[in-house]
Design a protein around this motif. Structure first.
Motif, PDB file in Angstrom:
ATOM      1  N   ILE A   1     -66.534 -90.711 -19.052  1.00  0.00           N
ATOM      2  CA  ILE A   1     -65.984 -90.990 -20.366  1.00  0.00           C
ATOM      3  C   ILE A   1     -64.465 -90.825 -20.316  1.00  0.00           C
ATOM      4  CG2 ILE A   1     -66.366 -88.602 -21.129  1.00  0.00           C
ATOM      5  CD1 ILE A   1     -67.025 -89.807 -23.902  1.00  0.00           C
ATOM      6  N   LYS A   2     -63.768 -91.735 -20.945  1.00  0.00           N
ATOM      7  CA  LYS A   2     -62.315 -91.822 -20.812  1.00  0.00           C
ATOM      8  C   LYS A   2     -61.597 -90.553 -21.246  1.00  0.00           C
ATOM      9  CE  LYS A   2     -58.405 -94.835 -21.974  1.00  0.00           C
ATOM     10  NZ  LYS A   2     -57.968 -96.059 -22.715  1.00  0.00           N
ATOM     11  N   ASP A   3     -62.097 -89.876 -22.263  1.00  0.00           N
ATOM     12  CA  ASP A   3     -61.395 -88.705 -22.788  1.00  0.00           C
ATOM     13  C   ASP A   3     -61.249 -87.588 -21.754  1.00  0.00           C
ATOM     14  OD1 ASP A   3     -61.068 -89.982 -25.169  1.00  0.00           O
ATOM     15  OD2 ASP A   3     -62.544 -88.814 -26.279  1.00  0.00           O
ATOM     16  N   LEU A   4     -62.117 -87.550 -20.743  1.00  0.00           N
ATOM     17  CA  LEU A   4     -61.994 -86.515 -19.712  1.00  0.00           C
ATOM     18  C   LEU A   4     -60.760 -86.728 -18.840  1.00  0.00           C
ATOM     19  CD1 LEU A   4     -65.543 -85.540 -18.414  1.00  0.00           C
ATOM     20  CD2 LEU A   4     -64.147 -84.517 -20.205  1.00  0.00           C
ATOM     21  N   LEU A   5     -60.155 -87.922 -18.920  1.00  0.00           N
ATOM     22  CA  LEU A   5     -58.918 -88.158 -18.177  1.00  0.00           C
ATOM     23  C   LEU A   5     -57.739 -87.408 -18.798  1.00  0.00           C
ATOM     24  CD1 LEU A   5     -59.226 -91.932 -17.226  1.00  0.00           C
ATOM     25  CD2 LEU A   5     -59.841 -89.916 -15.870  1.00  0.00           C
ATOM     26  N   ASP A   6     -57.967 -86.749 -19.944  1.00  0.00           N
ATOM     27  CA  ASP A   6     -56.962 -85.827 -20.473  1.00  0.00           C
ATOM     28  C   ASP A   6     -56.935 -84.525 -19.674  1.00  0.00           C
ATOM     29  OD1 ASP A   6     -56.306 -87.619 -22.480  1.00  0.00           O
ATOM     30  OD2 ASP A   6     -57.637 -86.691 -23.957  1.00  0.00           O
ATOM     31  N   PHE A   7     -58.022 -84.280 -18.916  1.00  0.00           N
ATOM     32  CA  PHE A   7     -58.152 -83.041 -18.149  1.00  0.00           C
ATOM     33  C   PHE A   7     -57.902 -83.262 -16.654  1.00  0.00           C
ATOM     34  CE2 PHE A   7     -60.832 -82.691 -21.894  1.00  0.00           C
ATOM     35  CZ  PHE A   7     -60.600 -81.413 -22.360  1.00  0.00           C
ATOM     36  N   VAL A   8     -58.328 -84.407 -16.138  1.00  0.00           N
ATOM     37  CA  VAL A   8     -58.213 -84.721 -14.705  1.00  0.00           C
ATOM     38  C   VAL A   8     -57.644 -86.131 -14.553  1.00  0.00           C
ATOM     39  CG1 VAL A   8     -60.089 -83.178 -14.017  1.00  0.00           C
ATOM     40  CG2 VAL A   8     -60.605 -85.563 -14.597  1.00  0.00           C
ATOM     41  N   ASP A   9     -57.374 -86.508 -13.306  1.00  0.00           N
ATOM     42  CA  ASP A   9     -56.773 -87.816 -13.038  1.00  0.00           C
ATOM     43  C   ASP A   9     -57.798 -88.906 -12.779  1.00  0.00           C
ATOM     44  OD1 ASP A   9     -53.824 -87.033 -12.895  1.00  0.00           O
ATOM     45  OD2 ASP A   9     -54.750 -85.596 -11.527  1.00  0.00           O
ATOM     46  N   ALA A  10     -58.999 -88.524 -12.371  1.00  0.00           N
ATOM     47  CA  ALA A  10     -60.025 -89.525 -12.074  1.00  0.00           C
ATOM     48  C   ALA A  10     -61.408 -88.900 -12.176  1.00  0.00           C
ATOM     49  CB  ALA A  10     -59.815 -90.120 -10.678  1.00  0.00           C
ATOM     50  N   LEU A  11     -62.392 -89.768 -12.390  1.00  0.00           N
ATOM     51  CA  LEU A  11     -63.800 -89.386 -12.467  1.00  0.00           C
ATOM     52  C   LEU A  11     -64.580 -90.288 -11.527  1.00  0.00           C
ATOM     53  CD1 LEU A  11     -64.020 -89.478 -16.367  1.00  0.00           C
ATOM     54  CD2 LEU A  11     -63.779 -87.397 -14.990  1.00  0.00           C
ATOM     55  N   ALA A  12     -65.536 -89.714 -10.810  1.00  0.00           N
ATOM     56  CA  ALA A  12     -66.391 -90.511  -9.934  1.00  0.00           C
ATOM     57  C   ALA A  12     -67.840 -90.098 -10.173  1.00  0.00           C
ATOM     58  CB  ALA A  12     -66.012 -90.311  -8.471  1.00  0.00           C
ATOM     59  N   GLY A  13     -68.634 -91.033 -10.678  1.00  0.00           N
ATOM     60  CA  GLY A  13     -70.022 -90.714 -11.001  1.00  0.00           C
ATOM     61  C   GLY A  13     -70.935 -91.892 -10.771  1.00  0.00           C
ATOM     62  N   ILE A  14     -71.911 -92.044 -11.652  1.00  0.00           N
ATOM     63  CA  ILE A  14     -72.916 -93.080 -11.470  1.00  0.00           C
ATOM     64  C   ILE A  14     -73.163 -93.838 -12.770  1.00  0.00           C
ATOM     65  CG2 ILE A  14     -74.116 -91.865  -9.604  1.00  0.00           C
ATOM     66  CD1 ILE A  14     -76.285 -91.148 -11.761  1.00  0.00           C
ATOM     67  N   LYS A  15     -73.710 -95.044 -12.615  1.00  0.00           N
ATOM     68  CA  LYS A  15     -74.243 -95.835 -13.716  1.00  0.00           C
ATOM     69  C   LYS A  15     -75.693 -96.139 -13.368  1.00  0.00           C
ATOM     70  CE  LYS A  15     -73.785-100.387 -15.913  1.00  0.00           C
ATOM     71  NZ  LYS A  15     -75.085-100.925 -15.399  1.00  0.00           N
ATOM     72  N   VAL A  16     -76.620 -95.688 -14.211  1.00  0.00           N
ATOM     73  CA  VAL A  16     -78.051 -95.870 -13.946  1.00  0.00           C
ATOM     74  C   VAL A  16     -78.483 -97.253 -14.428  1.00  0.00           C
ATOM     75  CG1 VAL A  16     -80.372 -95.014 -14.403  1.00  0.00           C
ATOM     76  CG2 VAL A  16     -78.480 -93.390 -14.125  1.00  0.00           C
ATOM     77  N   ASN A  17     -79.090 -98.024 -13.539  1.00  0.00           N
ATOM     78  CA  ASN A  17     -79.549 -99.374 -13.868  1.00  0.00           C
ATOM     79  C   ASN A  17     -81.044 -99.451 -14.139  1.00  0.00           C
ATOM     80  OD1 ASN A  17     -76.906-100.366 -13.341  1.00  0.00           O
ATOM     81  ND2 ASN A  17     -77.366-100.431 -11.155  1.00  0.00           N
ATOM     82  N   ASP A  18     -81.810 -98.526 -13.574  1.00  0.00           N
ATOM     83  CA  ASP A  18     -83.270 -98.569 -13.680  1.00  0.00           C
ATOM     84  C   ASP A  18     -83.779 -97.159 -13.990  1.00  0.00           C
ATOM     85  OD1 ASP A  18     -86.011 -98.832 -13.376  1.00  0.00           O
ATOM     86  OD2 ASP A  18     -85.895-100.013 -11.530  1.00  0.00           O
ATOM     87  N   PRO A  19     -83.723 -96.754 -15.272  1.00  0.00           N
ATOM     88  CA  PRO A  19     -84.089 -95.382 -15.624  1.00  0.00           C
ATOM     89  C   PRO A  19     -85.492 -94.970 -15.192  1.00  0.00           C
ATOM     90  CG  PRO A  19     -82.968 -96.437 -17.457  1.00  0.00           C
ATOM     91  CD  PRO A  19     -83.225 -97.505 -16.444  1.00  0.00           C
ATOM     92  N   GLN A  20     -86.475 -95.826 -15.398  1.00  0.00           N
ATOM     93  CA  GLN A  20     -87.852 -95.435 -15.097  1.00  0.00           C
ATOM     94  C   GLN A  20     -88.059 -95.182 -13.609  1.00  0.00           C
ATOM     95  OE1 GLN A  20     -89.974 -94.519 -17.303  1.00  0.00           O
ATOM     96  NE2 GLN A  20     -88.684 -95.152 -19.020  1.00  0.00           N
ATOM     97  N   ASN A  21     -87.453 -96.001 -12.793  1.00  0.00           N
ATOM     98  CA  ASN A  21     -87.574 -95.801 -11.346  1.00  0.00           C
ATOM     99  C   ASN A  21     -86.841 -94.538 -10.913  1.00  0.00           C
ATOM    100  OD1 ASN A  21     -88.248 -96.276  -8.682  1.00  0.00           O
ATOM    101  ND2 ASN A  21     -87.358 -98.320  -8.602  1.00  0.00           N
ATOM    102  N   LEU A  22     -85.688 -94.272 -11.534  1.00  0.00           N
ATOM    103  CA  LEU A  22     -84.954 -93.048 -11.215  1.00  0.00           C
ATOM    104  C   LEU A  22     -85.753 -91.815 -11.619  1.00  0.00           C
ATOM    105  CD1 LEU A  22     -82.378 -91.655 -10.208  1.00  0.00           C
ATOM    106  CD2 LEU A  22     -81.460 -91.851 -12.534  1.00  0.00           C
ATOM    107  N   ILE A  23     -86.338 -91.843 -12.800  1.00  0.00           N
ATOM    108  CA  ILE A  23     -87.159 -90.712 -13.264  1.00  0.00           C
ATOM    109  C   ILE A  23     -88.305 -90.453 -12.296  1.00  0.00           C
ATOM    110  CG2 ILE A  23     -88.790 -89.991 -15.062  1.00  0.00           C
ATOM    111  CD1 ILE A  23     -86.892 -91.449 -17.062  1.00  0.00           C
ATOM    112  N   LYS A  24     -88.941 -91.503 -11.845  1.00  0.00           N
ATOM    113  CA  LYS A  24     -90.058 -91.363 -10.901  1.00  0.00           C
ATOM    114  C   LYS A  24     -89.586 -90.723  -9.605  1.00  0.00           C
ATOM    115  CE  LYS A  24     -93.706 -94.019  -8.603  1.00  0.00           C
ATOM    116  NZ  LYS A  24     -94.295 -95.376  -8.428  1.00  0.00           N
TER     117      LYS A  24
END
Length: 239
Positions: free
Chosen positions: A194-217
């Protein structure tokens, strides 16, 4: 405002029905508007979550309050709930550690949390130190020091790479404060994109989930090292 306070207030503003809570061996996920993920924090492991079996009766705002818990297993659920209300933002696709390699050439680099495949940092950085909570991973001969060394080494860092599990154990704000001179990035599937966290740090590196049900499994069956796939993408948001 502390990062934790900001994230909890965000989840309370965007209060959604909780459809699923899964606590796996390595990862925890909450499904609401989106599928939010966080590390299943096991150091130390308190053994159980209050009201287990009833968590899907709460809203995301209520689950988010668990991030304040010192039962860090509960706090994992809190961060996953927060991530589930966030629509991830990014301006690059890719691995956050790869993103940081070029920036680390000839620099003093401190990494909070031992990530896989960090040998390249040793080759290109002027100095490379890892701070680690897990006593079984500490190896001073290879510059892997206990986390208590943070007060002594972070202030001299040019680059500070922080695992986002520090949000769960609530050390993140102090680490950022210590690294005020450094280029700072929060890294890992637990990262709130989320963009607002760039007030605290210079960059964020995470994930975007495309298939929730498969990830949950997968998480329910012991999913370990996260890799980009049809299920999820690695993404980066930088200033």
């Amino acid at each position: 405002m502390r990062i934790i306070d900001y994230l909890v207030s965000l989840a309370k503003e965007k209060d959604y029905e909780v459809k699923n809570v899964t606590i796996g061996l390595t990862w925890t996920c909450v499904l609401s508007k989106n599928c939010g993920m966080a590390l299943t924090y096991k150091l130390p492991l308190f053994g159980e979550i209050a009201n287990a079996g009833e968590l899907e009766n709460y809203t995301t705002g209520k689950l988010a309050e668990l991030l304040y818990s010192w039962n860090l297993l509960e706090a994992s659920v809190g961060l996953a709930a927060i991530n589930s209300v966030i629509d991830p933002l990014w301006n690059y696709r890719g691995n956050g550690l790869d993103f940081m390699l070029e920036m680390s050439k000839g620099k003093k680099v401190v990494m909070i949390g031992k990530f896989p495949n960090v040998e390249k940092f040793k080759e290109i950085a002027q100095q490379f130190i890892i701070l680690e909570l897990n006593p079984y991973l500490i190896d001073p001969l290879n510059n892997i020091f206990p986390s208590t060394a943070s007060e002594f080494v972070i202030e001299e860092a040019d680059v500070l790479i922080i695992t986002s599990s520090t949000i769960i154990n609530k050390s993140v704000d102090r680490l950022i404060q210590l690294g005020k001179k450094a280029y700072k990035i929060l890294v890992g599937p637990s990262t709130p994109m989320i963009k607002d966290l760039l007030d605290f740090v210079d960059a964020l590196a995470g994930i975007k989930v495309n298939d929730p049900q498969n990830l949950i499994k997968k998480i329910s069956q012991g999913y370990g090292m996260v890799k980009p796939s049809d299920i999820l993408d690695f993404i980066i948001l930088a200033k």
